[in-house]
Design a protein around this motif. Structure first.
Motif: not given
Lengths: 111, 114
Positions: B21-36, B70-82
């Motif tokens: 699952l991919r996310c692009v956070p707000i560009s100057n933000h420093l903290y990133f989160y996933w919720y479900r 993986p880069d300056g803009s994306n933040f990903t959540l990987k679930i290996r074996s759903t």
């Protein structure tokens, strides 16, 4: 641990009615308190917040006051509109970075 | 106004498959989160990420989950074996600073595991 309890939904009101959605919390210290709103098909949007006791957060006609003595942060609006129909989430953040959410209250406003 | 974006909006997968699952956070933000949010239940915290490492995680966030910037803009959540019980709405959020600050949420990715 920290927890948030919201009033059970769903809540259905007529347009221009007065709204209260109750929220109480349990925390060991002094959390920041938030109300988030989720409109149909959208993500969570911050509605208002308060960071210390007796602070009042307000936005779009909604208000909530941080009451330390009753550990509450009830959401109120004097006259609701159809466009206020959404799910409302009370949440807290204390020390740790995570937000702790209540279960959400679905609000439907009928014209 | 800057916003958090997420892709895809919906994902259907077979049990045992990996999803990202991919996310692009707000560009100057420093903290990133996933919720479900499992249907009908509370929004639950999964993980927070700061300075290129996990800063906090919940009991839900076991070895099947991983996060990456993986880069300056994306933040990903990987679930290996759903698993079937991973079916939920997954929200990404970001904040300018950390504890007690406002977190800004994306629109979510609805994951369905069959």
């Amino acid at each position: 641990g920290d927890s948030v309890t919201q009033m059970e939904g769903p809540v259905t009101l007529s347009e221009e009615a007065f709204l209260t959605i109750n929220c109480t919390y349990t925390a060991t210290g002094y959390p920041s308190l938030f109300w988030y709103v989720q409109y149909p098909g959208e993500g969570l949007q911050l509605l208002l917040k308060a960071t210390k006791a007796d602070d009042k957060g307000s936005n779009k006609g909604f208000e909530a006051t941080y009451r330390k003595e009753t550990t509450s942060f009830h959401l109120e609006k004097g006259s609701v509109q159809v466009s206020d129909s959404a799910v409302y989430f009370c949440a807290l953040s204390e020390g740790a970075q995570k937000l702790v959410f209540g279960q959400g209250t679905r609000l439907t406003i009928n014209p | 106004e800057p916003e958090v974006t997420q892709t895809p909006s919906h994902q259907v997968t077979q049990m045992g498959q990996e999803v990202i699952l991919r996310c692009v956070p707000i560009s100057n933000h420093l903290y990133f989160y996933w919720y479900r949010q499992i249907l009908g239940q509370k929004v639950e915290f999964l993980v927070s990420f700061y300075n290129n490492e996990i800063s906090e995680k919940s009991e839900i966030f076991d070895d099947q989950f991983s996060v990456e910037r993986p880069d300056g803009s994306n933040f990903t959540l990987k679930i290996r074996s759903t698993k079937l019980e991973d079916s939920a709405m997954y929200f990404c959020a970001s904040s300018l600073s950390g504890p007690r600050e406002t977190q800004y949420f994306g629109p979510g990715t609805r994951l369905l595991v069959l």
